[in-house]
Design a protein around this motif. Structure first.
Motif, PDB file in Angstrom:
ATOM      1  N   ASP A   7      30.348  71.455 -11.433  1.00 59.96           N
ATOM      2  CA  ASP A   7      29.741  72.640 -11.757  1.00 59.96           C
ATOM      3  C   ASP A   7      29.148  72.716 -13.262  1.00 59.96           C
ATOM      4  O   ASP A   7      30.155  72.670 -14.139  1.00 59.96           O
ATOM      5  CB  ASP A   7      30.348  73.883 -11.432  1.00 59.96           C
ATOM      6  N   ALA A   8      27.944  72.987 -13.532  1.00 56.96           N
ATOM      7  CA  ALA A   8      27.433  72.960 -14.821  1.00 56.96           C
ATOM      8  C   ALA A   8      28.013  74.012 -15.603  1.00 56.96           C
ATOM      9  O   ALA A   8      27.808  73.913 -16.968  1.00 56.96           O
ATOM     10  CB  ALA A   8      25.952  72.976 -14.851  1.00 56.96           C
ATOM     11  N   ARG A  40      21.516  60.759  -5.201  1.00 56.04           N
ATOM     12  CA  ARG A  40      21.146  61.603  -4.042  1.00 56.04           C
ATOM     13  C   ARG A  40      22.289  61.851  -3.187  1.00 56.04           C
ATOM     14  O   ARG A  40      22.305  62.898  -2.560  1.00 56.04           O
ATOM     15  CB  ARG A  40      20.072  60.991  -3.395  1.00 56.04           C
ATOM     16  N   GLN A  41      23.035  60.877  -2.841  1.00 57.69           N
ATOM     17  CA  GLN A  41      23.961  61.046  -1.945  1.00 57.69           C
ATOM     18  C   GLN A  41      25.041  61.939  -2.494  1.00 57.69           C
ATOM     19  O   GLN A  41      25.574  62.789  -1.526  1.00 57.69           O
ATOM     20  CB  GLN A  41      24.779  59.632  -1.508  1.00 57.69           C
ATOM     21  N   ARG A  46      22.490  70.245  -3.289  1.00 52.67           N
ATOM     22  CA  ARG A  46      22.815  70.806  -4.499  1.00 52.67           C
ATOM     23  C   ARG A  46      21.759  70.561  -5.494  1.00 52.67           C
ATOM     24  O   ARG A  46      21.087  69.344  -5.436  1.00 52.67           O
ATOM     25  CB  ARG A  46      24.063  70.510  -5.001  1.00 52.67           C
ATOM     26  N   SER A  47      21.317  71.496  -6.454  1.00 54.53           N
ATOM     27  CA  SER A  47      20.321  71.369  -7.365  1.00 54.53           C
ATOM     28  C   SER A  47      21.071  70.517  -8.652  1.00 54.53           C
ATOM     29  O   SER A  47      22.032  70.935  -9.099  1.00 54.53           O
ATOM     30  CB  SER A  47      19.417  72.291  -7.861  1.00 54.53           C
ATOM     31  N   LEU A  48      20.390  69.440  -9.292  1.00 55.97           N
ATOM     32  CA  LEU A  48      21.092  68.846 -10.203  1.00 55.97           C
ATOM     33  C   LEU A  48      20.424  69.170 -11.830  1.00 55.97           C
ATOM     34  O   LEU A  48      19.314  69.241 -11.610  1.00 55.97           O
ATOM     35  CB  LEU A  48      20.897  67.340  -9.800  1.00 55.97           C
ATOM     36  N   GLN A  49      21.381  69.270 -12.517  1.00 54.16           N
ATOM     37  CA  GLN A  49      20.675  69.471 -14.042  1.00 54.16           C
ATOM     38  C   GLN A  49      20.749  68.444 -14.764  1.00 54.16           C
ATOM     39  O   GLN A  49      19.893  68.257 -15.665  1.00 54.16           O
ATOM     40  CB  GLN A  49      21.597  70.832 -14.642  1.00 54.16           C
ATOM     41  N   ARG A  50      21.678  67.500 -14.663  1.00 53.21           N
ATOM     42  CA  ARG A  50      21.833  66.421 -15.742  1.00 53.21           C
ATOM     43  C   ARG A  50      22.780  65.001 -14.909  1.00 53.21           C
ATOM     44  O   ARG A  50      23.607  65.592 -14.229  1.00 53.21           O
ATOM     45  CB  ARG A  50      22.468  66.872 -16.898  1.00 53.21           C
ATOM     46  N   VAL A  90      15.462  64.460 -13.275  1.00 49.64           N
ATOM     47  CA  VAL A  90      16.321  65.498 -14.268  1.00 49.64           C
ATOM     48  C   VAL A  90      16.578  64.559 -15.514  1.00 49.64           C
ATOM     49  O   VAL A  90      16.542  63.347 -15.372  1.00 49.64           O
ATOM     50  CB  VAL A  90      17.988  65.835 -13.453  1.00 49.64           C
ATOM     51  N   PRO A  91      17.038  65.274 -16.759  1.00 47.97           N
ATOM     52  CA  PRO A  91      17.627  64.150 -17.805  1.00 47.97           C
ATOM     53  C   PRO A  91      18.688  63.376 -17.590  1.00 47.97           C
ATOM     54  O   PRO A  91      19.650  63.822 -16.760  1.00 47.97           O
ATOM     55  CB  PRO A  91      18.051  65.328 -18.745  1.00 47.97           C
TER      56      PRO A  91
END
Ligand SMILES: [Zn+2]
Length: 285
Positions: A7-8, A40-41, A46-50, A90-91
């Protein structure tokens, strides 16, 4: 490959409880497409930030470029950050795996509590990184910390780097295997260290020679860098700890003006690199 998802919003003070943690194999032939598929797997819905990726080899971290990869030669020269970032939206940060592991050990592992640690990995090669306030001190050209190529025997064996008598030619895993097999021992460094622990005479000289070379390199390290703590990890340090304990004793005996810091075993094991990526990702926000 190892994958960790966190979790970011996790705090930086301790390693976060992962949302996902497992070993992965790339399902595709192209390494960049394969990496994207793995992400991706792991991500699922979930949405990814980095994404932070650690690679064994030489990395231009500022530009996300793999200069030379030891294990995946097809990545040599690859603008991995840009390509993977383009596929995932994403970065993507690309870091050296030794640096990632060192940051994690220094912050969350055996270096916790000291703001100045030199983290050393003993394995096939010997890598090191000086971590100050949670950041690797990379040197002007990004190549600081190469303790494995400190000369300990000027007329010694030829090293992979082209010079003679580097520390690696004595305590690198292949060197220990060769010395052990020449003495009639079977197997590699772990079997050598087990035989040493069992008091086998033919193992004593080899391990003492290796510990003595390591002690010389650590004294040089103390003279040059004066670290607050020395953390020793890697495959060989996870094996019976005799080599490091013996070297620590010799450093104590041989030190004169040196300030010898605590020399402690690494605690994060094989997941140190992945934990370092998590830490760097959280630091980057
Ligand atoms: Zn060398």
């Amino acid at each position: 490959m190892k994958a960790l998802l966190v979790d970011a919003r996790s705090p930086l003070s301790t390693p976060p409880e992962p949302l996902f943690r497992d070993r992965m194999t790339t399902p595709l032939a192209d390494p960049v497409d394969g990496l994207a598929e793995i992400v991706r797997q792991v991500r699922g819905e979930r949405s990814l930030q980095r994404v932070v990726l650690s690679i064994p080899g030489l990395v231009d971290q500022a530009n996300g470029v793999v200069i030379r990869s030891t294990n995946i030669p097809s990545l040599d020269g690859c603008h991995l950050g840009e390509r993977l970032g383009g596929l995932l939206g994403v970065p993507v940060d690309v870091v050296n795996d030794g640096h990632a592991a060192a940051v994690a050990e220094a912050t969350w592992g055996a270096g916790a509590g000291s703001d100045d640690s030199f983290v050393l990995a003993l394995g096939t090669g010997i890598a090191g990184a000086h971590v100050v306030d949670g950041t690797v001190v990379p040197g002007a050209h990004g190549s600081a910390g190469e303790l494995g190529h400190i000369t300990v025997e000027p007329d010694g064996a030829l090293c992979s780097c082209g010079r003679r008598g580097c520390l690696e030619t004595i305590i690198g895993a292949p060197a220990l295997r060769t010395a052990w097999n020449s003495a009639g021992g079977e197997g590699g460094p772990r079997s050598l260290l087990a035989a040493f622990g069992a008091g086998e005479a033919r193992a004593q000289g080899i391990v003492f020679h290796a510990a003595s070379a390591l002690a010389e390199a650590l004294l040089t390290l103390c003279a040059l860098v004066d670290p607050g703590r020395i953390v020793v990890g890697g495959g060989l340090a996870q094996a019976p700890h005799a080599l490091v304990t013996l070297a620590e004793g010799l450093v104590g005996e041989r030190a004169t003006f040196h300030r010898v810091p605590p020399i402690v075993p690494a605690t994060l094991g094989g997941w140190a690199g992945a934990n370092g990526c998590v830490l760097l990702g959280l630091q980057a926000g």
